[in-house]
Write a protein that holds these residues in place. Structure first.
Motif, PDB file in Angstrom:
ATOM      1  N   SER A   1       0.342  -0.980  -0.176  1.00 43.94           N
ATOM      2  CA  SER A   1      -0.458   0.399  -0.320  1.00 43.94           C
ATOM      3  C   SER A   1       0.575   1.227  -0.373  1.00 43.94           C
ATOM      4  O   SER A   1       0.437   2.100  -0.615  1.00 43.94           O
ATOM      5  CB  SER A   1      -0.783   0.228   1.466  1.00 43.94           C
ATOM      6  OG  SER A   1       0.160   0.360   2.554  1.00 43.94           O
ATOM      7  N   ALA A   2       1.988   1.220   0.308  1.00 47.03           N
ATOM      8  CA  ALA A   2       3.010   2.007   0.539  1.00 47.03           C
ATOM      9  C   ALA A   2       3.023   2.887  -0.807  1.00 47.03           C
ATOM     10  O   ALA A   2       3.499   3.714  -1.364  1.00 47.03           O
ATOM     11  CB  ALA A   2       3.944   2.018   1.375  1.00 47.03           C
ATOM     12  N   ALA A   3       3.290   1.437  -1.343  1.00 47.01           N
ATOM     13  CA  ALA A   3       3.735   2.205  -3.125  1.00 47.01           C
ATOM     14  C   ALA A   3       2.855   2.861  -3.292  1.00 47.01           C
ATOM     15  O   ALA A   3       3.331   3.717  -4.839  1.00 47.01           O
ATOM     16  CB  ALA A   3       4.445   0.761  -3.553  1.00 47.01           C
ATOM     17  N   GLY A   4       1.874   1.944  -3.196  1.00 39.08           N
ATOM     18  CA  GLY A   4       0.355   2.681  -4.277  1.00 39.08           C
ATOM     19  C   GLY A   4       0.145   3.090  -3.744  1.00 39.08           C
ATOM     20  O   GLY A   4      -0.303   4.998  -4.464  1.00 39.08           O
ATOM     21  N   HIS A   5       0.730   4.372  -3.047  1.00 36.09           N
ATOM     22  CA  HIS A   5      -0.102   5.760  -1.858  1.00 36.09           C
ATOM     23  C   HIS A   5       0.378   6.490  -2.990  1.00 36.09           C
ATOM     24  O   HIS A   5       0.518   7.625  -2.588  1.00 36.09           O
ATOM     25  CB  HIS A   5      -0.130   5.987  -0.622  1.00 36.09           C
ATOM     26  CG  HIS A   5      -0.203   6.879  -0.220  1.00 36.09           C
ATOM     27  ND1 HIS A   5      -1.494   7.730  -0.222  1.00 36.09           N
ATOM     28  CD2 HIS A   5       0.761   7.923   1.046  1.00 36.09           C
ATOM     29  CE1 HIS A   5      -1.005   8.749  -0.145  1.00 36.09           C
ATOM     30  NE2 HIS A   5      -0.180   9.164   0.930  1.00 36.09           N
ATOM     31  N   ALA A   6       2.402   6.286  -2.757  1.00 33.56           N
ATOM     32  CA  ALA A   6       3.767   6.957  -3.369  1.00 33.56           C
ATOM     33  C   ALA A   6       3.403   7.428  -4.823  1.00 33.56           C
ATOM     34  O   ALA A   6       3.971   8.211  -5.257  1.00 33.56           O
ATOM     35  CB  ALA A   6       5.019   6.530  -2.964  1.00 33.56           C
ATOM     36  N   ALA A   7       2.537   6.438  -5.944  1.00 35.92           N
ATOM     37  CA  ALA A   7       2.071   6.257  -6.351  1.00 35.92           C
ATOM     38  C   ALA A   7       0.695   7.282  -6.902  1.00 35.92           C
ATOM     39  O   ALA A   7       0.816   7.663  -8.457  1.00 35.92           O
ATOM     40  CB  ALA A   7       2.336   4.925  -7.038  1.00 35.92           C
ATOM     41  N   GLY A   8       0.419   7.385  -6.165  1.00 41.86           N
ATOM     42  CA  GLY A   8      -0.721   8.531  -6.378  1.00 41.86           C
ATOM     43  C   GLY A   8      -2.021   8.058  -6.263  1.00 41.86           C
ATOM     44  O   GLY A   8      -3.241   8.831  -6.426  1.00 41.86           O
ATOM     45  N   ARG A   9      -2.178   6.504  -5.921  1.00 46.13           N
ATOM     46  CA  ARG A   9      -3.634   6.472  -6.327  1.00 46.13           C
ATOM     47  C   ARG A   9      -3.886   6.108  -4.956  1.00 46.13           C
ATOM     48  O   ARG A   9      -3.211   6.293  -3.866  1.00 46.13           O
ATOM     49  CB  ARG A   9      -3.085   4.281  -5.656  1.00 46.13           C
ATOM     50  CG  ARG A   9      -2.900   3.774  -7.516  1.00 46.13           C
ATOM     51  CD  ARG A   9      -2.333   2.105  -7.430  1.00 46.13           C
ATOM     52  NE  ARG A   9      -1.906   1.839  -8.696  1.00 46.13           N
ATOM     53  CZ  ARG A   9      -0.767   1.568  -8.385  1.00 46.13           C
ATOM     54  NH1 ARG A   9      -0.017   1.083  -7.984  1.00 46.13           N
ATOM     55  NH2 ARG A   9       0.163   0.971  -9.648  1.00 46.13           N
TER      56      ARG A   9
END
Length: 121
Positions: free
Chosen positions: A4-12
């Protein structure tokens, strides 16, 4: 990859579900629909919150229409895991006023929430 951290960082978009402390449950239940997602045998064996609606988490997708989308919903299970899944399903379906009761029925009961035995039909 990356969770989820990667998704959040990607703007999701990231959704969250409010957690209600068991000690705060009784004060909030008058303004909400209480959804019990335990199965019937758990409800019969351990009791229920008076006025709650029982929809086992495995039936929730088929029975969501029994809840009003604009009414606040407090979701609980036995210990807090299944209710978080149920709260997430409700949020995904467009229910915005959803909160999970941390620790589930056992914690609510220990905190003094009203409990009644389920009458057998």
């Amino acid at each position: 990859a990356g969770g989820s951290a990667a998704g959040h960082a990607a703007g999701r978009p990231v959704e969250t579900v409010e957690n209600v402390a068991p000690a705060d449950f009784a004060g909030r239940m008058a303004q909400a629909r209480v959804l019990d997602v335990r199965n019937d045998s758990e409800r019969i064996s351990n009791g229920v919150v008076p006025g709650s609606v029982g929809i086992p988490v495995g039936e929730l997708l088929d029975r969501m229409g029994e809840l009003e989308a604009e009414q606040p919903v407090l979701v609980h299970c036995a210990g807090g895991y299944s209710s978080m899944i149920a709260a997430s399903l409700l949020r995904r379906a467009g229910y915005r006023l959803v909160a999970n009761v941390s620790g589930g029925f056992a914690a609510m009961k220990a905190a003094g929430a009203p409990v009644a035995q389920l009458a057998l039909a």
